[in-house]
Motif scaffolding. Structure first.
Motif, PDB file in Angstrom:
ATOM      1  N   UNK A 111     -56.530  42.183 -37.811  1.00  0.00           N
ATOM      2  CA  UNK A 111     -56.557  43.628 -37.659  1.00  0.00           C
ATOM      3  C   UNK A 111     -57.826  44.205 -38.270  1.00  0.00           C
ATOM      4  N   UNK A 112     -58.181  43.700 -39.442  1.00  0.00           N
ATOM      5  CA  UNK A 112     -59.412  44.171 -40.087  1.00  0.00           C
ATOM      6  C   UNK A 112     -60.633  43.832 -39.251  1.00  0.00           C
ATOM      7  N   UNK A 113     -60.592  42.664 -38.613  1.00  0.00           N
ATOM      8  CA  UNK A 113     -61.709  42.271 -37.747  1.00  0.00           C
ATOM      9  C   UNK A 113     -61.889  43.271 -36.613  1.00  0.00           C
ATOM     10  N   UNK A 114     -60.768  43.744 -36.045  1.00  0.00           N
ATOM     11  CA  UNK A 114     -60.853  44.715 -34.956  1.00  0.00           C
ATOM     12  C   UNK A 114     -61.600  45.977 -35.371  1.00  0.00           C
ATOM     13  N   UNK A 115     -61.380  46.395 -36.625  1.00  0.00           N
ATOM     14  CA  UNK A 115     -61.917  47.681 -37.061  1.00  0.00           C
ATOM     15  C   UNK A 115     -63.218  47.555 -37.848  1.00  0.00           C
ATOM     16  N   UNK A 116     -63.704  46.347 -38.022  1.00  0.00           N
ATOM     17  CA  UNK A 116     -65.022  46.165 -38.629  1.00  0.00           C
ATOM     18  C   UNK A 116     -66.100  46.354 -37.563  1.00  0.00           C
ATOM     19  N   UNK A 117     -67.282  46.701 -38.019  1.00  0.00           N
ATOM     20  CA  UNK A 117     -68.406  46.895 -37.097  1.00  0.00           C
ATOM     21  C   UNK A 117     -69.019  45.545 -36.752  1.00  0.00           C
ATOM     22  N   UNK A 118     -68.820  45.114 -35.505  1.00  0.00           N
ATOM     23  CA  UNK A 118     -69.373  43.837 -35.053  1.00  0.00           C
ATOM     24  C   UNK A 118     -70.332  44.079 -33.884  1.00  0.00           C
ATOM     25  N   UNK A 119     -71.179  45.065 -34.051  1.00  0.00           N
ATOM     26  CA  UNK A 119     -72.114  45.418 -32.982  1.00  0.00           C
ATOM     27  C   UNK A 119     -72.973  44.224 -32.588  1.00  0.00           C
ATOM     28  N   UNK A 120     -73.375  43.427 -33.581  1.00  0.00           N
ATOM     29  CA  UNK A 120     -74.247  42.295 -33.295  1.00  0.00           C
ATOM     30  C   UNK A 120     -73.485  41.084 -32.775  1.00  0.00           C
TER      31      UNK A 120
ATOM     32  N   UNK B  81     -70.037  41.108 -30.781  1.00  0.00           N
ATOM     33  CA  UNK B  81     -68.799  41.665 -30.212  1.00  0.00           C
ATOM     34  C   UNK B  81     -67.770  40.615 -29.840  1.00  0.00           C
ATOM     35  N   UNK B  82     -68.184  39.350 -29.750  1.00  0.00           N
ATOM     36  CA  UNK B  82     -67.229  38.293 -29.401  1.00  0.00           C
ATOM     37  C   UNK B  82     -66.124  38.169 -30.450  1.00  0.00           C
ATOM     38  N   UNK B  83     -66.428  38.521 -31.689  1.00  0.00           N
ATOM     39  CA  UNK B  83     -65.412  38.436 -32.743  1.00  0.00           C
ATOM     40  C   UNK B  83     -64.252  39.392 -32.462  1.00  0.00           C
ATOM     41  N   UNK B  84     -64.576  40.564 -31.937  1.00  0.00           N
ATOM     42  CA  UNK B  84     -63.519  41.522 -31.610  1.00  0.00           C
ATOM     43  C   UNK B  84     -62.664  41.000 -30.462  1.00  0.00           C
ATOM     44  N   UNK B  85     -63.307  40.416 -29.453  1.00  0.00           N
ATOM     45  CA  UNK B  85     -62.561  39.852 -28.326  1.00  0.00           C
ATOM     46  C   UNK B  85     -61.658  38.720 -28.795  1.00  0.00           C
TER      47      UNK B  85
ATOM     48  N   UNK C  37     -64.337  50.232 -24.251  1.00  0.00           N
ATOM     49  CA  UNK C  37     -65.015  49.026 -24.736  1.00  0.00           C
ATOM     50  C   UNK C  37     -64.479  48.673 -26.118  1.00  0.00           C
ATOM     51  N   UNK C  38     -63.986  47.436 -26.292  1.00  0.00           N
ATOM     52  CA  UNK C  38     -63.453  47.023 -27.597  1.00  0.00           C
ATOM     53  C   UNK C  38     -64.450  47.145 -28.746  1.00  0.00           C
ATOM     54  N   UNK C  39     -65.753  47.029 -28.441  1.00  0.00           N
ATOM     55  CA  UNK C  39     -66.734  47.108 -29.531  1.00  0.00           C
ATOM     56  C   UNK C  39     -66.881  48.532 -30.070  1.00  0.00           C
ATOM     57  N   UNK C  40     -66.165  49.504 -29.461  1.00  0.00           N
ATOM     58  CA  UNK C  40     -66.198  50.879 -29.955  1.00  0.00           C
ATOM     59  C   UNK C  40     -65.000  51.194 -30.861  1.00  0.00           C
ATOM     60  N   UNK C  41     -64.141  50.200 -31.115  1.00  0.00           N
ATOM     61  CA  UNK C  41     -62.923  50.440 -31.898  1.00  0.00           C
ATOM     62  C   UNK C  41     -63.252  50.863 -33.326  1.00  0.00           C
ATOM     63  N   UNK C  42     -64.257  50.244 -33.935  1.00  0.00           N
ATOM     64  CA  UNK C  42     -64.613  50.594 -35.317  1.00  0.00           C
ATOM     65  C   UNK C  42     -65.016  52.065 -35.422  1.00  0.00           C
ATOM     66  N   UNK C  43     -65.832  52.534 -34.487  1.00  0.00           N
ATOM     67  CA  UNK C  43     -66.237  53.943 -34.491  1.00  0.00           C
ATOM     68  C   UNK C  43     -65.046  54.855 -34.210  1.00  0.00           C
ATOM     69  N   UNK C  44     -64.138  54.384 -33.358  1.00  0.00           N
ATOM     70  CA  UNK C  44     -62.956  55.186 -33.034  1.00  0.00           C
ATOM     71  C   UNK C  44     -62.054  55.377 -34.252  1.00  0.00           C
ATOM     72  N   UNK C  45     -62.028  54.393 -35.149  1.00  0.00           N
ATOM     73  CA  UNK C  45     -61.241  54.545 -36.369  1.00  0.00           C
ATOM     74  C   UNK C  45     -61.765  55.716 -37.198  1.00  0.00           C
TER      75      UNK C  45
END
Length: 394
Positions: A163-172, A174-178, A265-273
């Motif tokens: 869950x924490x991985x989803x909400x961390x910034x992984x801009x560089x 994004x595969x981690x979020x997937x 886009x899943x990579x926008x989840x951190x900003x959405x939080x």
């Protein structure tokens, strides 16, 4: 099975020792009985045949050695069986049933060999056997529950990390979020929204009810409690599905909930939080409301700069904020209602149940205290901003 002929009487201990000599065959019989009685062992995560046989053999050997007087009671084999079966997901009822089957099989084989053994000695042997079965069952059950607790904790910790991985910034990366979405069983495509609810106000039962209600509406959700809020992620086939689900979510939880913009886009989840957290504090604490990020731009501006906002409110409202509490709230409520009624004095009087002249008197008093008249658009805007700041940040 043919009972061996004897020329002299034997003791119960000798009966157990004889049975110990054929313990390998006995283990095969026990495995067959367990598999026939407990279909739960057939699951993909359950024990293999060899693992089940090894467990049966170890427990039979240990129990028979105690009955034969060769060794004291040692519960290692029972504890090992409990741990292993908990790890493989065998139900605890099946574990305990296997011990009863084990005791029954041993007693059947002992009675077949009991020629020449006195009845009272067989009764004593029976009592000893079932006492051993009870001890082994209890030890296995204790180990099972301990392991189950550890596995639950490990699963919870694993989900928390995901869950924490989803909400961390992984801009560089994004595969981690997937990867986290896949591990949590969430879709990788569709529409997403992040929620932030007051942490102390949401009980576990309410979260469960909300999750079930969302599922009925075609929206998948996961929830986690963080230090400042109860955080959720909604996943749906479309933004429309999320829009339709939010009112039901508000009714199910019944507290202040901030909602991010809908993203694809899943990579926008951190900003959405961040948006969800900001939205939540755009209404006063204790409010029951679903607050969407894109509906309160002024409130967002105010809460982003709390110190400057408080200073501006104090400057604009001035002496009004130094009045006694009752009189101060009377004027602020009148002013807030005036804005809500779009400047209609008659509507304010009707809503507050006062004469129209009373409303005019109060608005004039606001003007005298603050130097700002609601009939002047620029001055009214300043009063509105100060009123919102007082409402949000006090």
């Amino acid at each position: 099975m043919t009972t061996p002929s004897r020329t002299a009487a034997v003791t119960p201990g000798q009966l157990a020792a004889e049975l110990l000599n054929s313990v390998e065959k006995l283990a095969d019989q026990l495995v067959a009985r367990v598999l026939d009685a407990e279909r739960s062992y057939d699951g993909s995560q359950m024990l293999t045949h060899d693992e089940l046989r090894d467990s049966c053999l170890d427990n039979l050997t240990s129990a028979l050695r105690v009955l034969a007087g060769i060794a004291p009671i040692q519960l290692d084999s029972a504890r090992a069986a409990g741990r292993l079966k908990a790890e493989r997901g065998v139900p605890i009822t099946a574990v305990l049933h296997a011990y009863r089957l084990c005791g029954r099989l041993m007693w059947e084989q002992l009675t077949k060999r009991s020629d020449g053994v006195a009845d009272h000695e067989m009764l004593e042997l029976s009592a000893q056997l079932w006492e051993i079965v009870d001890l082994y069952s209890d030890a296995s059950a204790d180990a099972y529950r301990e392991t189950e607790t550890l596995l639950t904790q490990a699963d919870t910790e694993s989900r928390t990390r995901l869950f924490q991985t989803l909400f961390d910034d992984h801009t560089e990366n994004p595969a981690r979020i997937l990867d986290a979405l896949r591990a949590l069983g969430l879709p990788e495509q569709g529409s997403f929204a992040v929620l932030s609810a007051d942490v102390g106000a949401v009980r576990p039962a309410e979260s469960s009810n909300a999750k079930a209600r969302l599922t009925q509406l075609g929206v998948t959700s996961i929830w986690d409690t963080q230090s400042d809020a109860r955080v959720g992620l909604l996943c749906a086939p479309s933004a429309t599905a999320i829009d339709h689900a939010l009112p039901a979510l508000g009714r199910a939880i019944g507290t202040r909930i901030g909602v991010s913009r809908t993203i694809t886009r899943p990579d926008m989840i951190a900003a959405a939080l961040g948006e969800a957290r900001l939205s939540r504090i755009c209404e006063p604490e204790g409010t029951t409301a679903v607050i969407r990020y894109d509906t309160l731009p002024l409130a967002q501006l105010l809460v982003r700069m709390p110190n400057a906002t408080r200073s501006a409110a104090a400057q604009i409202l001035g002496p009004l904020l130094r009045l006694p509490e009752g009189e101060q709230q009377e004027l602020l409520t009148t002013l807030e209602t005036w804005f809500a009624c779009k400047g209609s004095n008659a509507a304010v009087a009707e809503q507050l149940h006062y004469h129209r002249n009373t409303i005019l008197y109060r608005l004039h008093k606001v003007r005298d205290l603050t130097g700002r008249d609601v009939n002047d658009p620029a001055q009214a805007a300043e009063l509105y901003i100060a009123l919102q700041a007082t409402r949000l940040l006090t």
